[in-house]
Write an enzyme that holds these catalytic residues in place. Structure first.
Site, PDB file in Angstrom:
ATOM      1  N   GLY A  20       0.817  -1.206   0.000  1.00 55.74           N
ATOM      2  CA  GLY A  20       0.000   0.000   0.000  1.00 55.74           C
ATOM      3  C   GLY A  20       0.852   1.257   0.000  1.00 55.74           C
ATOM      4  O   GLY A  20       0.549   2.249  -0.672  1.00 55.74           O
ATOM      5  N   ARG A  24       7.344   1.801   1.090  1.00 56.33           N
ATOM      6  CA  ARG A  24       7.631   0.373   1.266  1.00 56.33           C
ATOM      7  C   ARG A  24       8.058  -0.238  -0.069  1.00 56.33           C
ATOM      8  O   ARG A  24       8.887  -1.140  -0.107  1.00 56.33           O
ATOM      9  CB  ARG A  24       6.410  -0.362   1.796  1.00 56.33           C
ATOM     10  CG  ARG A  24       6.069   0.000   3.209  1.00 56.33           C
ATOM     11  CD  ARG A  24       6.329  -1.198   4.103  1.00 56.33           C
ATOM     12  NE  ARG A  24       6.175  -0.839   5.498  1.00 56.33           N
ATOM     13  CZ  ARG A  24       5.126  -1.156   6.241  1.00 56.33           C
ATOM     14  NH1 ARG A  24       4.142  -1.852   5.712  1.00 56.33           N
ATOM     15  NH2 ARG A  24       5.074  -0.817   7.496  1.00 56.33           N
ATOM     16  N   ARG A  43       2.174  11.204  -8.824  1.00 58.52           N
ATOM     17  CA  ARG A  43       1.511  11.392  -7.520  1.00 58.52           C
ATOM     18  C   ARG A  43       2.307  10.805  -6.362  1.00 58.52           C
ATOM     19  O   ARG A  43       1.733  10.505  -5.301  1.00 58.52           O
ATOM     20  CB  ARG A  43       0.104  10.776  -7.515  1.00 58.52           C
ATOM     21  CG  ARG A  43      -0.869  11.526  -8.390  1.00 58.52           C
ATOM     22  CD  ARG A  43      -2.204  10.835  -8.444  1.00 58.52           C
ATOM     23  NE  ARG A  43      -3.070  11.556  -9.365  1.00 58.52           N
ATOM     24  CZ  ARG A  43      -4.163  12.205  -8.995  1.00 58.52           C
ATOM     25  NH1 ARG A  43      -4.537  12.230  -7.745  1.00 58.52           N
ATOM     26  NH2 ARG A  43      -4.884  12.838  -9.889  1.00 58.52           N
ATOM     27  N   ARG A  87      -0.465  -8.651  -3.446  1.00 64.23           N
ATOM     28  CA  ARG A  87      -0.483  -7.588  -2.448  1.00 64.23           C
ATOM     29  C   ARG A  87       0.372  -8.014  -1.277  1.00 64.23           C
ATOM     30  O   ARG A  87       0.278  -9.163  -0.802  1.00 64.23           O
ATOM     31  CB  ARG A  87      -1.927  -7.320  -1.993  1.00 64.23           C
ATOM     32  CG  ARG A  87      -2.027  -6.554  -0.694  1.00 64.23           C
ATOM     33  CD  ARG A  87      -3.348  -5.914  -0.446  1.00 64.23           C
ATOM     34  NE  ARG A  87      -3.557  -5.586   0.957  1.00 64.23           N
ATOM     35  CZ  ARG A  87      -2.905  -4.634   1.622  1.00 64.23           C
ATOM     36  NH1 ARG A  87      -1.977  -3.898   1.028  1.00 64.23           N
ATOM     37  NH2 ARG A  87      -3.144  -4.406   2.900  1.00 64.23           N
ATOM     38  N   SER A  90      -0.219  -4.874   5.539  1.00 67.48           N
ATOM     39  CA  SER A  90      -0.501  -5.136   6.943  1.00 67.48           C
ATOM     40  C   SER A  90      -1.999  -5.362   7.134  1.00 67.48           C
ATOM     41  O   SER A  90      -2.810  -5.054   6.257  1.00 67.48           O
ATOM     42  CB  SER A  90      -0.014  -3.974   7.809  1.00 67.48           C
ATOM     43  OG  SER A  90      -0.657  -2.795   7.397  1.00 67.48           O
ATOM     44  N   ASP A 204      -1.651  -5.022  13.930  1.00 71.61           N
ATOM     45  CA  ASP A 204      -2.407  -4.623  15.120  1.00 71.61           C
ATOM     46  C   ASP A 204      -3.507  -5.652  15.381  1.00 71.61           C
ATOM     47  O   ASP A 204      -3.813  -6.458  14.509  1.00 71.61           O
ATOM     48  CB  ASP A 204      -2.986  -3.201  14.971  1.00 71.61           C
ATOM     49  CG  ASP A 204      -3.781  -3.038  13.685  1.00 71.61           C
ATOM     50  OD1 ASP A 204      -3.184  -2.760  12.638  1.00 71.61           O
ATOM     51  OD2 ASP A 204      -5.010  -3.222  13.732  1.00 71.61           O
ATOM     52  N   ARG A 217       8.572  -3.249  12.215  1.00 72.82           N
ATOM     53  CA  ARG A 217       7.761  -3.373  11.006  1.00 72.82           C
ATOM     54  C   ARG A 217       8.592  -3.820   9.803  1.00 72.82           C
ATOM     55  O   ARG A 217       8.131  -4.593   8.977  1.00 72.82           O
ATOM     56  CB  ARG A 217       7.056  -2.048  10.694  1.00 72.82           C
ATOM     57  CG  ARG A 217       5.859  -1.879  11.582  1.00 72.82           C
ATOM     58  CD  ARG A 217       5.219  -0.531  11.474  1.00 72.82           C
ATOM     59  NE  ARG A 217       4.285  -0.396  12.574  1.00 72.82           N
ATOM     60  CZ  ARG A 217       2.970  -0.414  12.458  1.00 72.82           C
ATOM     61  NH1 ARG A 217       2.412  -0.519  11.290  1.00 72.82           N
ATOM     62  NH2 ARG A 217       2.206  -0.299  13.513  1.00 72.82           N
TER      63      ARG A 217
HETATM   64  N1  HPA Z   1      -8.226  -2.060   9.842  1.00 73.33           N
HETATM   65  C1  HPA Z   1      -8.162  -1.918   8.525  1.00 73.33           C
HETATM   66  N2  HPA Z   1      -7.043  -2.038   7.844  1.00 73.33           N
HETATM   67  C2  HPA Z   1      -5.928  -2.340   8.518  1.00 73.33           C
HETATM   68  C3  HPA Z   1      -5.926  -2.511   9.887  1.00 73.33           C
HETATM   69  C4  HPA Z   1      -7.141  -2.365  10.582  1.00 73.33           C
HETATM   70  O1  HPA Z   1      -7.194  -2.517  11.806  1.00 73.33           O
HETATM   71  N3  HPA Z   1      -4.648  -2.776  10.265  1.00 73.33           N
HETATM   72  C5  HPA Z   1      -3.906  -2.779   9.157  1.00 73.33           C
HETATM   73  N4  HPA Z   1      -4.679  -2.519   8.089  1.00 73.33           N
END
Ligand code: HPA
Length: 234
Positions: A20, A24, A43, A87, A90, A204, A217
């Site tokens: 994304g 990265r 962009r 893809r 995270s 997370d 990370r």
């Molecule tokens: N929500 C949506 N997208 C994400 C999250 C999340 O908690 N963590 C990493 N990408």
């Protein structure tokens, strides 16, 4: 050149990794590719092409969310002939048995809506990973001593959700984690007969509210890049 990608047609490889975050993409290209060349900076959505063990690879940022990914994936597929799109990103864990740093291979991607909603009309299409890529990514992870979770994920439209009841529905149906891009990538790959997979690292946890420290990370992101490259070329 397309509206959003400045590369000439030959500058994009048939295999494209899509993080994304454009920075990265830069880090992964500089760390894992040989002779990495900047092929897009329209962009600031950086894209690089180089080689990995002799295979040409492009690493192109997708931006956050399905509308952004849809723009880049459509142009990569329809204008540049990308065949394999993986893809790397995270996600937030939704199950107790999924922990921070774990790797998830997204077999399917449930959603409330995608940019393809208008295309499908009454059809409730099931976005699904390419089985060959999925198997090879699983084997590549295991060879690195990582046992990935393999199953369904949820591609959300909002990061800051005001609907905890939706998380509950997903959790009750075994959804492993939430992210924001995979469903539309799988749909576009299916529509155009290409191969797609999402390899995700848990950054997370929605239930424990733990988060991966920024210092860690990079390492977990590196494992994902290697798993994706192995899957693409093994
Ligand atoms: N929500 C949506 N997208 C994400 C999250 C999340 O908690 N963590 C990493 N990408």
């Amino acid at each position: 050149m397309t509206i959003h990608i400045g590369a000439t047609p030959g500058q994009i490889a048939e295999t494209v990794l899509m993080p994304g975050d454009p920075y990265r993409a830069k880090w992964a290209a500089e760390t894992f590719l040989e002779d990495a060349e900047l092929v897009n900076e329209v962009r600031g959505m950086l894209g690089f092409t180089g080689t990995w063990r002799g295979h040409r690879v492009t690493i192109q940022g997708s931006g956050m969310g399905m509308p952004s990914l849809s723009i880049y994936a459509n142009e990569l597929i329809q204008d540049y002939g990308a065949q394999t799109l993986i893809r790397i990103g995270s996600c937030g864990a939704m199950q107790d048995h999924v922990a921070i740093r774990d790797v998830i291979l997204a077999m399917s991607a449930t959603s409330i809506s995608t940019p393809s909603l208008g295309f499908f009309k009454e059809v409730n299409f099931a976005p699904t990973a390419n089985f060959d890529l999925l198997c090879k990514a699983f084997q590549a992870a295991q060879a690195k001593g990582i046992t990935p979770h393999t199953g369904g994920i949820y591609s959300a439209d909002v990061f800051y959700s005001e609907r905890p009841d939706l998380d509950d529905v997903m959790q009750r149906h075994g959804i492993l984690a939430v992210e924001m891009e995979a469903a539309e990538l799988y749909i576009l790959a299916a529509r155009h007969g290409r191969r797609a997979l999402a390899v995700l690292t848990v950054s997370d946890h929605l239930k424990t509210h733990e988060a991966l420290p920024a210092s860690e990370r990079e390492k977990s992101f590196g494992d994902m890049v290697e798993i994706a490259l192995e899957a693409a070329f093994s």
